[in-house]
Design an enzyme around this catalytic site. Sequence first.
Site, mmCIF file in Angstrom:
data_model
loop_
_atom_site.group_PDB
_atom_site.id
_atom_site.type_symbol
_atom_site.label_atom_id
_atom_site.label_comp_id
_atom_site.label_asym_id
_atom_site.label_seq_id
_atom_site.Cartn_x
_atom_site.Cartn_y
_atom_site.Cartn_z
ATOM 1 C CE1 TYR A 133 3.620 9.705 8.665
ATOM 2 C CE2 TYR A 133 4.735 10.786 6.895
ATOM 3 C CZ TYR A 133 3.777 9.904 7.625
ATOM 4 O OH TYR A 133 2.803 9.764 6.488
ATOM 5 C CE1 TYR A 176 2.128 7.011 2.537
ATOM 6 C CE2 TYR A 176 2.711 8.345 0.281
ATOM 7 C CZ TYR A 176 2.176 8.295 1.679
ATOM 8 O OH TYR A 176 2.379 9.513 2.311
ATOM 9 C CG ASP A 190 0.427 6.783 -6.512
ATOM 10 O OD1 ASP A 190 1.025 7.666 -7.129
ATOM 11 O OD2 ASP A 190 -0.246 6.806 -5.565
ATOM 12 C CE LYS A 233 6.083 11.943 -3.879
ATOM 13 N NZ LYS A 233 6.630 12.229 -2.473
HETATM 14 N N1 PMP Z 1 1.307 8.467 -4.078
HETATM 15 C C1 PMP Z 1 2.812 7.989 -3.977
HETATM 16 C C2 PMP Z 1 3.352 6.892 -4.734
HETATM 17 C C3 PMP Z 1 3.730 8.538 -3.216
HETATM 18 O O1 PMP Z 1 4.961 8.438 -3.288
HETATM 19 C C4 PMP Z 1 3.291 9.940 -2.452
HETATM 20 C C5 PMP Z 1 4.072 10.817 -1.657
HETATM 21 N N2 PMP Z 1 5.189 10.271 -0.933
HETATM 22 C C6 PMP Z 1 2.007 10.220 -2.646
HETATM 23 C C7 PMP Z 1 0.888 9.654 -3.531
HETATM 24 C C8 PMP Z 1 1.290 11.535 -1.875
HETATM 25 O O2 PMP Z 1 1.709 12.654 -2.401
HETATM 26 P P1 PMP Z 1 1.675 14.164 -1.532
HETATM 27 O O3 PMP Z 1 2.823 13.765 -0.340
HETATM 28 O O4 PMP Z 1 1.914 15.168 -2.538
HETATM 29 O O5 PMP Z 1 0.350 14.443 -1.123
#
Ligand code: PMP
Length: 426
Positions: free
Chosen positions: A14, A141, A242, A271
């Site tokens: 970004y 997100y 998620d 993560k």
């Molecule tokens: N889902 C959520 C809730 C996230 O916070 C993130 C990453 N910020 C992702 C999916 C995507 O993960 P990645 O950046 O490892 O592709």
Amino acid sequence: MDLEFDRNHIWHPYTSTLNPLTCYPVSSAAGVEIKLETGETLIDGMSSWWSTIHGYNHPHLNQAAHQQIDSVSHVMFGGITHKPAIDLCKKLVAMTPGDLDKVFLADSGSVAVEVSLKMALQYWHAKGEKRSKFLTLRDGYHGDTFAAMSVTDPDNSMHSLYKGFLPEHIFAQSPNTGFWQEWNERDLDDFKLKLTEHKTEIAAVILEPIVQGAGGMRIYHPEFLKGVRQLCNEHGILLILDEIATGFGRTGKMFACEHANVVPDILCVGKALTGGYMTLSATITSKKVADTVCGGDAGCFMHGPTFMANPLACAVANASMELLAQGDWKQQTHAIEQQFSLLLPELLKHELIEDVRWLGAIGVVQSTAPVDMEKIQQHFVEQGVWIRPFGKLIYMMPPFISQPKHIETLVNAITTALESEECFSE
Ligand code: PMP
């Protein structure tokens, strides 16, 4: 370090290539400290975007990586298996709630989300029903790949930019009642309306449990999640949670869905799975969903990444799960939450502050004006901390091992930023 090359040739997340923001050169990191080549030592307030929960350069994780690299770093997963993957999946099956016991390992959070959406589509296809819509929340997100973007807040992920490429899904209002506020039933009205309106087209509901992260750092009431689970049950719709950001203790529970005693049909994690050492994710579902998917025409689930179950990543993830199994994270995240609950409300006195919120090892400060990224980042580095805000959100998600003095230093750096007008754009 050749920062000139970096500036001229390397894309950072970004960040414009026309007039790139400053990038600070890291030479090493250990515990909660990040060392810059320029000599400064910064207290980490970000856990490298939710991932390094045990801190950097952890001896137990290092040992796991060294041991595994001397045995096998990578081998394909098609037709082959290995102990690091088996050990990790055993742990994931045991620690995840309910009947989640079929694990699909993939490379990143976004891919875990893609996998979960594909599982839901194949599930309905196998049942002979045409369902291709997902219901999700505004301010959510789920990642940067196309399907993940299509269920991410339309404004934040700029759906207009990719119109024609992105499938169009259904968005319900995000909950307004905060985690610590009194529950308001009305919060579920829009979700209920959208779900009943489209109940025959919806393959699954996908959302972030309790904390909506990159879409606005909103921390909402567990009753909302309970209501969502109940509505999905009533209409036979799959629920995908998620937990890529919230999983592995961040909210004070191992998984955020435990705040509401809710079990999803499909769970995405990533993560912190490897303690932030390398990229790995998992999509975990029940035997019922997996058997239905594989009972369809295709005969299997149609996905198989090259680096699926990478042994090196699995070995480090095993070590990270072993640290979590020792249980210190509970007391650590509770202590951080307590400290946020004492320090953050003090900031409300400042006219530039609109709201503060916290849960577990997450602290959020929302300002009335957007930050000036270049200036505030420089301010934080001068104050000896690493905090990377976006828009009007200055947020902290420190490693669990952070001591009270570290949290105090982080909050003090935010306080002094508020006193320096040049850190904000308007
Ligand atoms: N889902 C959520 C809730 C996230 O916070 C993130 C990453 N910020 C992702 C999916 C995507 O993960 P990645 O950046 O490892 O592709």
